[in-house]
Write a protein that holds these residues in place. Structure first.
Motif, short mmCIF file in Angstrom:
data_model
loop_
_atom_site.label_atom_id
_atom_site.label_comp_id
_atom_site.label_asym_id
_atom_site.label_seq_id
_atom_site.Cartn_x
_atom_site.Cartn_y
_atom_site.Cartn_z
N ASP A 126 0.85 -0.97 -0.01
CA ASP A 126 -0.06 -0.09 0.11
C ASP A 126 0.81 1.40 -0.05
O ASP A 126 1.70 1.42 0.97
CB ASP A 126 -0.91 0.06 1.45
N LEU A 127 0.78 2.09 -0.78
CA LEU A 127 1.64 3.39 -0.91
C LEU A 127 0.87 4.18 0.19
O LEU A 127 -0.17 4.17 0.60
CB LEU A 127 1.26 4.18 -2.46
N VAL A 128 1.71 5.25 0.94
CA VAL A 128 1.45 5.79 1.93
C VAL A 128 1.16 7.15 1.43
O VAL A 128 1.67 7.91 0.49
CB VAL A 128 2.62 6.17 2.93
N LEU A 129 -0.43 7.66 1.84
CA LEU A 129 -0.89 8.67 1.15
C LEU A 129 -1.37 9.53 2.50
O LEU A 129 -2.16 9.17 3.03
CB LEU A 129 -2.04 8.23 0.27
N ALA A 130 -0.84 10.81 2.29
CA ALA A 130 -1.26 11.72 3.26
C ALA A 130 -2.74 12.01 3.25
O ALA A 130 -3.32 12.31 4.32
CB ALA A 130 -0.22 12.86 3.60
N ASP A 131 -3.07 12.52 2.06
CA ASP A 131 -4.44 12.84 1.77
C ASP A 131 -4.85 12.80 0.51
O ASP A 131 -4.08 11.96 -0.36
CB ASP A 131 -4.50 14.42 2.16
N GLU A 132 -6.03 13.39 -0.09
CA GLU A 132 -6.51 12.89 -1.38
C GLU A 132 -5.49 13.74 -2.44
O GLU A 132 -5.30 12.93 -3.52
CB GLU A 132 -7.95 13.66 -1.58
N LEU A 133 -5.17 14.62 -1.89
CA LEU A 133 -4.04 15.38 -3.10
C LEU A 133 -2.98 14.62 -3.27
O LEU A 133 -2.55 14.28 -4.37
CB LEU A 133 -3.45 16.64 -2.15
N ALA A 134 -2.55 13.71 -2.24
CA ALA A 134 -1.28 12.67 -2.43
C ALA A 134 -1.74 11.62 -3.54
O ALA A 134 -0.92 11.02 -4.36
CB ALA A 134 -0.81 12.41 -1.21
N LEU A 135 -3.04 11.13 -3.22
CA LEU A 135 -3.55 10.17 -4.08
C LEU A 135 -3.60 10.53 -5.43
O LEU A 135 -2.86 9.95 -6.45
CB LEU A 135 -4.87 9.65 -3.62
N TYR A 136 -3.88 11.69 -5.83
CA TYR A 136 -4.10 12.37 -7.29
C TYR A 136 -2.64 12.35 -7.69
O TYR A 136 -2.18 12.38 -8.88
CB TYR A 136 -4.71 13.47 -7.32
N ALA A 137 -1.69 12.91 -6.84
CA ALA A 137 -0.54 13.19 -7.42
C ALA A 137 0.28 11.96 -7.91
O ALA A 137 0.96 11.69 -8.70
CB ALA A 137 0.43 13.81 -6.09
N ARG A 138 -0.05 10.95 -7.08
CA ARG A 138 0.48 9.50 -7.38
C ARG A 138 0.06 8.89 -8.74
O ARG A 138 0.65 8.22 -9.37
CB ARG A 138 0.38 8.45 -6.32
N LEU A 139 -1.32 9.66 -9.00
CA LEU A 139 -1.83 9.08 -10.30
C LEU A 139 -1.42 10.21 -11.58
O LEU A 139 -1.89 10.39 -12.41
CB LEU A 139 -3.37 9.21 -10.17
N GLU A 140 -0.55 11.29 -11.01
CA GLU A 140 0.09 12.08 -11.95
C GLU A 140 -1.07 13.20 -12.37
O GLU A 140 -1.16 13.43 -13.42
CB GLU A 140 0.91 11.55 -13.00
N LEU A 141 -1.68 13.55 -11.26
CA LEU A 141 -2.87 14.44 -11.64
C LEU A 141 -2.85 15.55 -10.69
O LEU A 141 -2.39 15.20 -9.31
CB LEU A 141 -4.36 13.62 -11.53
N PRO A 142 -3.43 16.81 -11.00
CA PRO A 142 -3.80 17.79 -9.82
C PRO A 142 -4.85 17.42 -8.97
O PRO A 142 -5.72 16.37 -9.47
CB PRO A 142 -3.85 18.94 -10.74
N PHE A 143 -4.93 17.92 -7.79
CA PHE A 143 -6.03 17.38 -7.16
C PHE A 143 -7.35 18.09 -7.81
O PHE A 143 -7.38 19.11 -8.51
CB PHE A 143 -6.03 18.37 -5.84
N ILE A 144 -8.33 17.17 -8.22
CA ILE A 144 -9.70 17.33 -8.80
C ILE A 144 -10.61 17.79 -7.79
O ILE A 144 -11.12 17.03 -7.04
CB ILE A 144 -10.18 16.19 -9.65
N PRO A 145 -11.20 18.96 -7.72
CA PRO A 145 -12.18 19.58 -6.86
C PRO A 145 -13.42 18.51 -6.78
O PRO A 145 -13.94 18.21 -8.07
CB PRO A 145 -12.64 21.16 -7.24
N VAL A 146 -13.90 18.41 -5.66
CA VAL A 146 -14.95 17.32 -5.72
C VAL A 146 -16.51 17.88 -6.62
O VAL A 146 -16.86 16.95 -7.10
CB VAL A 146 -15.57 17.06 -4.09
N GLU A 147 -16.50 19.03 -6.65
CA GLU A 147 -17.56 19.43 -7.33
C GLU A 147 -17.48 19.41 -9.04
O GLU A 147 -18.55 19.32 -9.60
CB GLU A 147 -18.09 20.97 -7.20
#
Ligand SMILES: [Zn+2]
Ligand SMILES: [Zn+2]
Length: 550
Positions: free
Chosen positions: A260-281
C-alpha cells in the motif's frame, strides 16, 4: 437475483447463486424485518405493488434460492426493475460488501459489485441537500454518542459534491479500530433503525432515506475519500489510470503489487496518479480527467472569496432574527458587507415588510451601522414581481434603498412565455438589480420554470442585472447547468444565502458556493467576490442607464 448478475455483468451460475443467496440470507437473519419493509415502501410508493404482490414479497423474504428465482419472475415488472436497479433493498445490503458476499468471495467481484451500485444515477436522486446535511449532522451526533467519537468524520457521496439531491447520505468514520467501532455502534442502535451492520460499516434507516457509514482506518482515508465521494464513473476512470501506471486503486488503498502506498491525503493520491487535485464539485464532469491531464482545470470560486451576502431576511418579514443578529453573524463570517432584503408587501411570506416599516427599518439599520463600523450594511428589499411584471413597491421608495432584488414566488399559472415576458419587463426596470432564484425550483419536488433561460440571461447581461445562485436548501437555484449557461452568456452572477436564521448564514452560503463550483464558476465570474464599491457601482450603473463592465 437475475438483476444481480446483470449488475455484475456475468452469466448466472448455480454455485455462485447459492453462495450469494446464503450471504443475503445471513443479512436477513441478522435483521429480518427492516430491509423488506423498506423495499415494500419503496415499491408501494411508486404504485407498483398490490396487496397480493406484498404477500409475494413476504414469501420472497422467506424463500430458499430456487423458490426465490421462481417468485422473482412473478413480481410485477416495475418491482423487478427496482430490484434490478439496486434501489433501496439491494443497496442497503451492499453498504458493506463483505456482508452481502461473504468475506471468502473473490475480492474483485466484491469491488465490482459495489462499483456497479455506487449511487450516482439521477433516477435514484432522493435526498435534497439541506435534509442530507441535517441527517449527516444528526447521524454523527447519535453515532458518536453510541460508539464514541471516531478520530474524524468525513462527509462523502453527493452531499460532499454539493449535489442538489442525493440517493443517500454517506459518511466515513476514521478510527484505528473500525470493526470494533462499527460493532459498538451497531449494538447500541435500536433494531428498527439499524438496517445492516457489516464488519466495518452500517446502513441506517433514516426516514425515508438510508444513511451509510463506512468505518475506516486512518491509512485508508485518502482512498476511501476518493472512492466513496464518487461518482462512480470518476472512480472507474481513476482505477483505469492507476492500472496504466502499474498501480491498483481500491476503496482502502492505492497499491503497487502487495504494498500500500502511503498517502497523506487525497491530494497525494491524485499526485501518485500524476494528476492535480480534482475539486469534488468537478468530479461529475465527464471531461474532468482531460482537463486535469492538460492542466486546464478551472480555478473555482471559494467560500473564502465571498466578501458579502446580498440576500437575507430579518424579523421585518419572515426571518427569525433581528437586523443586529444578522449583522453579528455576517461579521463572524468575515464579510465586508451585507444586504438586509426583507419580503415586500404582496409576498406570500408569513410576514412581510410594509411600506411604513421600511422607514423604521432604515432607522434601525442606521443605529446598528454606528455599532458595527467594520461592515457595510446595505438596506435592500426582495420585491415580488406582479402579474403584469410590475413591482409592488413604488419607485420613490425603491430609489432610497441601496439594492433591489426582484423575485417570483409563484407563476400565476402562467405559461413559460408569459413568465419570461414578466421577467423581461422587470429586467428593464432601472431600479431592479438582482433576479433571485430565477427558476423557482424546489430540489426533489419541483423542477422549476421551463423558460427560454438563454433569453433571460441575455437580457440580464444587456441590462446589467444580476441573476442569483440562491443557497437556501428549498431553492438551490440557479442550478449548476443554468448557472453555467448564465456565465457563458455573460450575465452578472451573485451567490447568496437567502437566509432566514443567523446560524444558517454560513451553511447556506456554502451550499450556494458549492453550486457555483459545480457550475465551474471562477472568482471573477461571481459579483460578490468583489468589494462593496464594485457592488455600489453595479447598482448605480443601471440606475443611471450606463452599461456595466465586468
Ligand atoms: Zn424569495
Ligand atoms: Zn429571500
Amino acid at each position: 437475483m437475475a438483476g444481480v448478475y446483470r449488475a455484475l455483468g456475468r452469466a448466472p451460475d448455480a454455485a455462485h447463486l447459492a453462495h450469494l443467496s446464503t450471504a443475503i440470507r445471513r443479512v436477513l437473519d441478522h435483521q429480518p424485518r427492516t430491509p423488506w419493509s423498506l423495499l415494500r415502501r419503496a415499491v408501494e410508493a411508486q404504485g407498483l405493488l398490490t396487496g397480493r404482490d406484498s404477500e409475494l414479497l413476504e414469501r420472497l423474504r422467506r424463500a430458499d434460492h430456487d423458490e426465490l428465482a421462481q417468485l422473482y419472475r412473478r413480481l410485477p415488472a416495475g418491482a423487478r426493475a427496482l430490484i434490478r436497479q439496486g434501489q433501496h433493498p439491494l443497496r442497503h445490503r451492499v453498504a458493506d460488501e463483505d456482508v452481502l458476499l461473504g468475506a471468502d468471495l473473490e475480492r474483485h467481484l466484491a469491488t465490482d459489485l459495489v462499483d456497479t451500485l455506487l449511487p450516482d444515477s439521477p433516477e435514484d436522486a432522493l435526498v435534497p441537500l439541506g435534509r442530507a446535511w441535517m441527517q449527516a449532522k444528526q447521524a454523527r451526533k447519535e453515532l458518536g454518542a453510541a460508539a464514541g467519537a471516531p478520530d474524524a468524520w468525513h462527509i462523502v457521496g453527493g452531499l460532499r459534491r454539493t449535489d442538489p439531491v442525493s440517493p443517500d447520505v454517506a459518511l466515513l468514520a476514521v478510527t484505528a479500530e473500525p470493526e470494533t467501532w462499527a460493532r459498538r455502534a451497531a449494538d447500541a442502535l435500536p433494531r428498527d433503525v439499524l438496517v445492516v451492520a457489516g464488519h466495518r460499516g452500517l446502513a441506517i434507516a433514516a426516514d425515508p432515506e438510508p444513511i451509510v457509514v463506512h468505518a475506516i482506518r486512518p491509512e485508508a482515508a485518502a482512498s476511501s475519500l476518493v472512492w466513496y465521494t464518487g461518482p462512480r464513473a470518476h472512480v472507474r476512470e481513476l482505477k483505469a489510470r492507476a492500472h496504466g501506471l502499474g498501480l491498483e486503486l481500491t476503496r482502502d488503498a492505492l497499491r503497487r503489487g502487495e504494498h500500500d502506498l502511503v498517502l497523506a491525503d487525497e491530494l497525494a493520491l491524485y499526485a501518485r496518479l500524476e494528476l492535480p487535485f480534482i475539486p469534488v464539485e468537478l468530479r461529475s464532469r465527464p471531461e474532468v480527467l482531460d482537463l486535469a491531464v492538460s492542466g486546464t482545470l478551472p480555478e473555482l470560486v471559494d467560500v473564502a472569496d465571498i466578501q458579502g451576502d446580498l440576500h437575507m431576511h430579518t424579523v421585518y418579514s419572515d426571518g427569525r432574527d433581528s437586523v443586529a443578529g444578522m449583522v453579528h453573524a455576517s461579521r463572524a463570517l468575515g464579510y465586508r458587507y451585507m444586504a438586509i432584503t426583507d419580503h415586500s408587501p404582496t409576498a406570500r411570506a408569513s410576514r412581510v415588510l410594509t411600506l411604513e416599516r421600511i422607514a423604521a427599518q432604515a432607522e434601525e439599520i442606521a443605529a446598528v451601522r454606528a455599532l458595527a463600523p467594520d461592515i457595510t450594511i446595505l438596506q435592500g428589499i426582495e420585491c415580488d414581481i406582479q402579474e403584469d411584471g410590475s413591482l409592488d413597491v413604488p419607485d420613490s421608495v425603491l430609489e432610497r434603498l441601496d439594492i433591489v432584488l426582484a423575485s417570483m414566488h409563484e407563476s400565476f399559472g402562467h405559461s413559460p412565455a408569459r413568465i419570461l415576458q414578466r421577467y423581461e419587463r422587470v429586467l428593464r426596470h432601472p431600479l431592479v438589480n438582482v433576479i433571485t432564484h430565477p427558476a423557482n425550483r424546489a430540489p426533489g419536488r419541483l423542477p422549476g420554470y421551463a423558460l427560454a433561460f438563454a433569453r433571460l440571461f441575455e437580457e440580464a447581461a444587456r441590462t446589467g442585472t444580476a441573476v442569483e445562485i440562491d443557497g437556501a436548501p428549498g431553492h438551490l437555484d440557479l442550478d449548476p447547468p443554468l448557472a453555467e449557461l448564465a456565465a457563458a452568456i455573460g450575465a452578472p452572477l451573485l451567490v447568496d444565502s437567502d437566509c432566514h436564521m443567523a446560524e444558517r448564514l454560513g451553511r447556506q452560503m456554502r451550499f450556494g458556493v458549492g453550486l457555483a463550483r459545480r457550475a465551474a464558476l471562477t472568482k471573477r465570474q461571481v459579483l460578490n467576490t468583489r468589494d462593496v464599491n464594485a457592488i455600489r457601482a453595479f447598482v448605480s450603473a443601471k440606475r443611471e442607464g450606463r452599461p456595466w463592465q465586468a
